[in-house]
Structures are given as C-alpha cells and as structure tokens.
Scaffold this active site. Structure first.
Site, PDB file in Angstrom:
ATOM      1  N   LEU A  18       4.496   4.754   3.644  1.00 38.64           N
ATOM      2  CA  LEU A  18       5.199   5.515   2.612  1.00 38.64           C
ATOM      3  C   LEU A  18       4.935   4.953   1.211  1.00 38.64           C
ATOM      4  O   LEU A  18       5.133   5.660   0.228  1.00 38.64           O
ATOM      5  CB  LEU A  18       6.704   5.554   2.909  1.00 38.64           C
ATOM      6  CG  LEU A  18       7.095   6.360   4.152  1.00 38.64           C
ATOM      7  CD1 LEU A  18       8.584   6.261   4.421  1.00 38.64           C
ATOM      8  CD2 LEU A  18       6.682   7.827   4.006  1.00 38.64           C
ATOM      9  N   GLY A  35       8.525   4.595   9.799  1.00 34.62           N
ATOM     10  CA  GLY A  35       8.945   3.206   9.665  1.00 34.62           C
ATOM     11  C   GLY A  35       9.138   2.866   8.203  1.00 34.62           C
ATOM     12  O   GLY A  35       8.525   3.494   7.326  1.00 34.62           O
ATOM     13  N   HIS A  90       3.263  -3.087  11.762  1.00 34.84           N
ATOM     14  CA  HIS A  90       3.057  -2.672  10.366  1.00 34.84           C
ATOM     15  C   HIS A  90       4.274  -3.051   9.516  1.00 34.84           C
ATOM     16  O   HIS A  90       4.136  -3.612   8.429  1.00 34.84           O
ATOM     17  CB  HIS A  90       2.801  -1.158  10.346  1.00 34.84           C
ATOM     18  CG  HIS A  90       2.677  -0.541   8.993  1.00 34.84           C
ATOM     19  ND1 HIS A  90       1.529   0.079   8.552  1.00 34.84           N
ATOM     20  CD2 HIS A  90       3.566  -0.437   7.965  1.00 34.84           C
ATOM     21  CE1 HIS A  90       1.725   0.520   7.315  1.00 34.84           C
ATOM     22  NE2 HIS A  90       2.952   0.234   6.933  1.00 34.84           N
ATOM     23  N   GLU A  91       5.481  -2.762  10.035  1.00 31.94           N
ATOM     24  CA  GLU A  91       6.699  -3.037   9.252  1.00 31.94           C
ATOM     25  C   GLU A  91       6.967  -4.537   9.135  1.00 31.94           C
ATOM     26  O   GLU A  91       7.403  -5.013   8.082  1.00 31.94           O
ATOM     27  CB  GLU A  91       7.911  -2.327   9.870  1.00 31.94           C
ATOM     28  CG  GLU A  91       7.810  -0.803   9.966  1.00 31.94           C
ATOM     29  CD  GLU A  91       7.309  -0.123   8.715  1.00 31.94           C
ATOM     30  OE1 GLU A  91       7.595  -0.609   7.610  1.00 31.94           O
ATOM     31  OE2 GLU A  91       6.611   0.899   8.838  1.00 31.94           O
ATOM     32  N   GLN A 100      10.293  -2.096   0.684  1.00 32.37           N
ATOM     33  CA  GLN A 100       9.783  -0.825   0.147  1.00 32.37           C
ATOM     34  C   GLN A 100      10.836  -0.068  -0.658  1.00 32.37           C
ATOM     35  O   GLN A 100      10.498   0.872  -1.381  1.00 32.37           O
ATOM     36  CB  GLN A 100       9.256   0.071   1.286  1.00 32.37           C
ATOM     37  CG  GLN A 100       8.001  -0.494   1.946  1.00 32.37           C
ATOM     38  CD  GLN A 100       7.539   0.401   3.073  1.00 32.37           C
ATOM     39  OE1 GLN A 100       8.026   0.290   4.193  1.00 32.37           O
ATOM     40  NE2 GLN A 100       6.622   1.303   2.790  1.00 32.37           N
TER      41      GLN A 100
END
Ligand code: NI
Length: 172
Positions: free
Chosen positions: A95, A46, A136-137, A51
């Site tokens: 990430l 994801g 989460h995203e 990000q």
C-alpha cells in the site's frame, strides 16, 4: 475506529525500525482497529503500523478469498520463529507503493510467534498468500521494503515513478 492516512514511498519513515510494544493496552487495540479499517479501505491484504506513521511492532492482515468471510489477524510483536527451506516466488505489492508489483522470492512457509490484541501469546503457521503477507509485513518493522529485494535498477525505476506521480498529484 478511524481511517489513518497511509504513507507512500519514498518516505524515510518507511525505513525506520519499529519499537517493541511494552503493553497491549487500549491505545494499541485502537491502533490495530484503525489499521484494519485503513487497510480494508485501501483494498490491501496487510499493513504495518509504520505505514500509518506509528513506529510500533504491530501488523494486521486479511487474506481471505473474495467469496469467503473476512479473516482479520492482528499481530503485536510478531517474530518469525521457523522458516521452510522451500522457497517460492510470488508477485507482491504494498500500500506504500501504489500500483507497483514485483516478484519476490521468500520461504514458502513460516511460523510466526506474536501477541494477540489481549496480549496473549500465540503462534500461526502459514503457507501461500498468508506466509508471503506475514513476511512482507514483518519486514516493514525492520524498515525493509519489498523493493529492497529487487535489483537497484528496478528499485530506482519504481521510486522515480512514485516521486513523479506525487509531483503530478501535488501540481494538479
Ligand atoms: Ni507493504
């Protein structure tokens, strides 16, 4: 498509709130494609636009099992419209926090309303890894990170290690 560098913590951009996408145009479609390519290259499941430094409400996911074909999802302006009462704990990574993982408890299932890459309104109801990944995203769009669910002590340890690793890489 192009790879975009992924921002790692600590970085204050990761705490920013992302703005709604007004129109799903070619610029947004290119962003989504670049995000997917960058996510695959980093072996993630994801990624949120912030990000890669773009404060727009766009996320991508692909949680397909290793032996099955790719199953990319591109979500613009995603919003959780239903959460299960049942909660589960799942080990999460990010990430932007390379090599760090922690257990986070969240609703076991969610329904997310979003626009696809044509701008059409869609909904997805997810359980398991996809439910975790979507939550989460979507948190990223509010500047919320998975470490924010941990104790201050655990969070500090992770951030300290990341700062140290970055200094070591810069000095190498
Ligand atoms: Ni993340």
């Amino acid at each position: 498509m192009a790879l975009r560098p992924i921002i790692t913590a600590p970085d204050k951009r990761l705490k920013a709130r992302s703005a709604p996408v007004e129109a799903v145009d070619d610029e947004v479609r290119t962003l989504l494609d670049d995000m997917l390519e960058s996510m695959y290259a980093a072996e993630g499941i994801g990624l949120a636009a912030i990000q890669v430094g773009v404060a727009k409400r766009c996320i991508v996911t692909d949680v397909h099992p290793p032996d099955e074909p790719h199953a990319p999802l591109k979500l613009v302006n995603p919003e959780i419209v239903w959460r299960s009462d049942e909660r589960v704990s799942h080990e999460e990574g990010c990430l932007s926090f390379p090599d760090h993982y922690a257990e986070v408890e969240r609703p076991a299932s969610v329904t997310v309303a979003y626009q696809d890459e044509t701008g059409a309104a869609r909904e997805v109801t997810a359980v398991g890894t996809l439910a975790v990944c979507l939550q989460h995203e979507i948190d990223h769009l509010e500047g919320v990170l998975f470490v924010d669910y941990l104790s201050l002590v655990k969070r500090s340890i992770i951030l300290r290690k990341l700062t140290k690793a970055r200094r070591a890489a810069a000095g190498a």
